[in-house]
Design a protein around this motif. Structure first.
Motif, short mmCIF file in Angstrom:
data_model
loop_
_atom_site.label_atom_id
_atom_site.label_comp_id
_atom_site.label_asym_id
_atom_site.label_seq_id
_atom_site.Cartn_x
_atom_site.Cartn_y
_atom_site.Cartn_z
N VAL A 134 9.07 13.94 12.82
CA VAL A 134 8.00 14.81 12.34
C VAL A 134 7.68 15.88 13.38
O VAL A 134 8.14 15.83 14.52
CB VAL A 134 6.72 14.02 12.00
N ALA A 135 6.86 16.85 12.97
CA ALA A 135 6.59 18.00 13.82
C ALA A 135 5.70 17.66 15.00
O ALA A 135 5.86 18.19 16.10
CB ALA A 135 5.96 19.12 12.99
N LYS A 136 4.72 16.79 14.79
CA LYS A 136 3.75 16.50 15.84
C LYS A 136 3.32 15.05 15.76
O LYS A 136 3.11 14.52 14.67
CB LYS A 136 2.54 17.42 15.71
N VAL A 137 3.18 14.42 16.92
CA VAL A 137 2.77 13.02 16.98
C VAL A 137 1.50 12.93 17.83
O VAL A 137 1.39 13.54 18.89
CB VAL A 137 3.88 12.13 17.58
N TYR A 138 0.55 12.15 17.32
CA TYR A 138 -0.70 11.89 18.02
C TYR A 138 -0.77 10.39 18.33
O TYR A 138 -0.47 9.56 17.46
CB TYR A 138 -1.92 12.24 17.17
N ARG A 139 -1.17 10.06 19.53
CA ARG A 139 -1.45 8.66 19.87
C ARG A 139 -2.93 8.55 20.19
O ARG A 139 -3.41 9.09 21.18
CB ARG A 139 -0.60 8.20 21.05
N GLN A 140 -3.64 7.87 19.35
CA GLN A 140 -5.09 7.77 19.44
C GLN A 140 -5.46 6.44 20.08
O GLN A 140 -5.62 5.43 19.41
CB GLN A 140 -5.70 7.90 18.03
N ASP A 141 -5.59 6.43 21.39
CA ASP A 141 -5.92 5.21 22.11
C ASP A 141 -7.43 4.98 22.11
O ASP A 141 -8.21 5.92 22.30
CB ASP A 141 -5.43 5.29 23.55
N PHE A 142 -7.83 3.75 21.88
CA PHE A 142 -9.26 3.43 21.83
C PHE A 142 -9.46 1.95 22.15
O PHE A 142 -8.53 1.14 22.06
CB PHE A 142 -9.86 3.76 20.46
N ASP A 143 -10.68 1.62 22.52
CA ASP A 143 -11.07 0.23 22.73
C ASP A 143 -11.85 -0.23 21.51
O ASP A 143 -12.80 0.43 21.09
CB ASP A 143 -11.95 0.08 23.97
N ALA A 144 -11.46 -1.35 20.95
CA ALA A 144 -12.19 -1.94 19.82
C ALA A 144 -12.80 -3.25 20.28
O ALA A 144 -12.22 -3.97 21.10
CB ALA A 144 -11.25 -2.18 18.64
N ILE A 145 -13.97 -3.56 19.79
CA ILE A 145 -14.61 -4.83 20.11
C ILE A 145 -14.39 -5.79 18.95
O ILE A 145 -14.84 -5.54 17.83
CB ILE A 145 -16.10 -4.65 20.40
N ALA A 146 -13.69 -6.89 19.22
CA ALA A 146 -13.37 -7.87 18.18
C ALA A 146 -14.60 -8.71 17.83
O ALA A 146 -15.65 -8.64 18.47
CB ALA A 146 -12.23 -8.77 18.65
N PHE A 147 -14.44 -9.55 16.82
CA PHE A 147 -15.53 -10.40 16.32
C PHE A 147 -16.15 -11.27 17.39
O PHE A 147 -17.33 -11.62 17.34
CB PHE A 147 -15.01 -11.29 15.18
N ASP A 148 -15.34 -11.65 18.41
CA ASP A 148 -15.82 -12.56 19.46
C ASP A 148 -16.14 -11.84 20.76
O ASP A 148 -16.34 -12.47 21.78
CB ASP A 148 -14.77 -13.65 19.72
N GLY A 149 -16.19 -10.51 20.71
CA GLY A 149 -16.50 -9.74 21.90
C GLY A 149 -15.31 -9.32 22.73
O GLY A 149 -15.45 -8.56 23.70
N THR A 150 -14.11 -9.76 22.36
CA THR A 150 -12.90 -9.36 23.08
C THR A 150 -12.68 -7.86 22.95
O THR A 150 -12.77 -7.31 21.85
CB THR A 150 -11.68 -10.11 22.53
#
Length: 349
Positions: free
Chosen positions: A97-113
């Motif tokens: 494809v023409a352009k690739v984005y990598r969207q890095d983020f921190d998610a908080i799971a159900f148990d706080g992980t």
């Protein structure tokens, strides 16, 4: 798979709407980041209202893409296998494809992980305002908590069908988009941390709700890869590789995007895949498409299997078990789904 979706098989629309709008605030997702190859295959002519040149979806190629993901092992957030697969997907999309984005983020799971997560997006014709979004999740379930054997229920799921199959189909579609140009811009959007919902036997102190699933789509729906992102419609693929899979009308898809649901099912039937695309109502599933609809306001449907007579799960006997491996992946199902979706997007003007 993921399937984060679940409220488990069927959920009332009223209940999920309350969860979406009342408790979405409690799902804390932090930070972000951002940012052709295969030779051609034959082009087939598929007739709808007019004759449109649509590439021939190569099921062997899609199967190979599924197998490549599975070779990394379970792709659970915070593991090296997960990180290596993310790099693989980014590089693979860069070739298509023409352009690739990598969207890095921190998610908080159900148990706080804290889950180190990455949504991966490949954009074809990124300059076009006329777009279609194609979605799948690429992570896998940390626990085989639906396995019949109690000793397996803390083992990770390999996720050949639940995760890798949808991604494999989208990678093959991306390869074809590179070779034969569709009219509209297309976005291939791979969500992370979809399947990290609470274990079935969870007894922790943290209160649970359905929003502990689908963390990547919740994040992207609030913080898309480009500001003010819009698409004409979206199609989510989830567990689309099992032998003799049947895809019924999913409840939230019908609620939010009935005309898109009917369009895709009619296309599949017209192509000869009526044994896969069943024009009857199935369950309402909490999956990534729900958040894309409710938060991003993009009409999106879910192609997800429904087995009304299966005693193990309406998602099939391998769902969230250690048996979700390549032996359960069928090329004819990948072909049915891939050709249907590809024909749908190529016929949009």
């Amino acid at each position: 798979m993921k399937i984060c979706n679940f409220t488990k098989n069927q959920v009332s629309m009223k209940k999920i709407n309350l969860y979406i709008y009342a408790s979405l605030v409690s799902v804390l997702l932090l930070s972000c980041g951002s940012n052709k190859s295969s030779k051609g295959n034959s082009v087939a002519s598929v007739t709808t209202n007019t004759t449109i040149a649509v590439p021939d979806f190569n099921a062997d190629s899609a199967y190979h893409y599924v197998a490549q993901q599975v070779e990394f092992g379970p792709r659970v957030p915070n593991t090296s296998e997960h990180d290596k697969c993310a790099d693989f997907l980014v590089e693979k999309l860069k070739g298509f494809v023409a352009k690739v984005y990598r969207q890095d983020f921190d998610a908080i799971a159900f148990d706080g992980t804290i889950l180190k997560s990455s949504n991966i997006i490949g954009a074809y014709k990124p300059e076009s305002n006329k777009r279609i979004a194609l979605f799948a999740h690429w992570d896998t379930r940390p626990w085989a908590d639906n396995d019949k054997e109690a000793s397996n229920r803390k083992k990770p799921v390999l996720g050949a069908n639940d995760g890798a199959s949808g991604v494999g189909v989208l990678l093959e579609i991306a390869r074809n988009i590179q070779l034969v140009e569709p009219t509209l811009g297309i976005d291939i959007i791979l969500f992370d941390s979809e399947d990290y919902g609470a274990h079935q036997d969870y007894t922790g102190r943290q209160p649970l709700d359905e929003n502990n699933w689908c963390l990547g789509s919740q994040y992207w729906s609030r913080v898309p890869h480009v500001p003010n992102y819009r698409a004409r419609f979206g199609i989510l693929l989830d567990m689309v590789g099992a032998k003799e899979a049947t895809f019924y009308y999913e409840g939230y898809s019908k609620h939010y995007a009935k005309n898109i649901l009917e369009k895709v099912w009619n296309q599949g039937i017209q192509l000869g895949y009526g044994n896969y695309f069943i024009k009857r109502d199935g369950g309402a599933i909490i999956d990534d498409h729900l958040y894309v609809n409710a938060i991003a306001n993009i009409r999106t449907i879910d192609i997800i299997p429904f087995y009304p007579n299966n005693r193990d799960s309406s998602f099939g006997s391998r769902w969230h078990t250690v048996n979700d491996d390549m032996s359960g992946i069928d090329r004819t199902t990948l072909k049915a789904v891939g050709q249907t979706v590809m024909t749908t997007i190529y016929n949009e003007q």
